[in-house]
Design a protein around this motif. Structure first.
Motif, PDB file in Angstrom:
ATOM      1  N   SER A 248     -32.032 -97.861   8.674  1.00 11.49           N
ATOM      2  CA  SER A 248     -32.271 -96.250   8.681  1.00 11.49           C
ATOM      3  C   SER A 248     -31.857 -95.817   9.912  1.00 11.49           C
ATOM      4  O   SER A 248     -31.050 -94.825  10.104  1.00 11.49           O
ATOM      5  CB  SER A 248     -34.046 -96.050   8.334  1.00 11.49           C
TER       6      SER A 248
ATOM      7  N   VAL B 277     -34.183 -95.121   2.797  1.00 14.83           N
ATOM      8  CA  VAL B 277     -33.791 -95.672   4.056  1.00 14.83           C
ATOM      9  C   VAL B 277     -32.404 -95.255   4.369  1.00 14.83           C
ATOM     10  O   VAL B 277     -32.137 -95.086   5.545  1.00 14.83           O
ATOM     11  CB  VAL B 277     -33.752 -97.307   3.519  1.00 14.83           C
TER      12      VAL B 277
ATOM     13  N   ARG C 120     -35.138-102.593   6.600  1.00 11.98           N
ATOM     14  CA  ARG C 120     -35.394-101.050   6.280  1.00 11.98           C
ATOM     15  C   ARG C 120     -35.079-100.297   7.402  1.00 11.98           C
ATOM     16  O   ARG C 120     -34.445 -99.393   7.710  1.00 11.98           O
ATOM     17  CB  ARG C 120     -36.398-100.738   5.076  1.00 11.98           C
TER      18      ARG C 120
END
Length: 147
Positions: free
Chosen positions: A73, A137, A69
């Motif tokens: 991101s 995310v 994640r």
């Protein structure tokens, strides 16, 4: 990747973004400009992050969102910053009639393709992990509003 191993859709999309990032960095490497210095730093971080992410995506079934994640991101946020920075640099080289004018025009389609790949990856992430799990995310404007 092992010989003969099939690349997952998500891995292919992020791999394409890595390739496009490398092409842009190669294209602008010889030029100097304050906006370009920022763009190079952003894209260098994006490349390094993609190089960490891709091995985790090799096995799409076992890629845990908790592990990837942060990297996902970072890739999206780097692109979110790189796109307007590139556009500002392109305007500057056109206005100032700098030698990089043709390079900027040649690289523009790569940024559009990166965004398309990231949008498609966002949909794939949503399909794999669910909208609720990726909502913090992936920035929302990479996911189509019509579901």
């Amino acid at each position: 990747m092992k010989a003969g191993a099939k690349m997952s859709k998500l891995e292919r999309l992020f791999s394409d973004v890595l390739s496009q990032t490398d092409t842009v960095l190669d294209g602008v490497n010889q030029y100097e400009h304050p906006l370009l210095a920022r763009l190079k730093a952003i894209l260098t971080e994006q490349r390094a992050t993609l190089e960490k992410l891709l091995p985790e995506l090799r096995d799409e079934e076992n890629a845990k969102l908790s592990v990837i994640r942060e990297w996902i991101s970072i890739v999206y946020h780097d692109h979110e910053i790189a796109m307007p920075t590139f556009e500002a640099w392109k305007r500057a080289v056109n206005w100032m009639k700098l030698p990089a004018k043709d390079v900027a025009s040649d690289l523009e389609p790569l940024f559009k393709k990166m965004k398309e790949n990231l949008e498609e990856a966002a949909l794939e992430l949503e399909n794999i992990y669910g909208a609720e799990d990726i909502k913090f995310v992936v920035p929302s404007f990479y996911i189509p509003t019509l579901r």
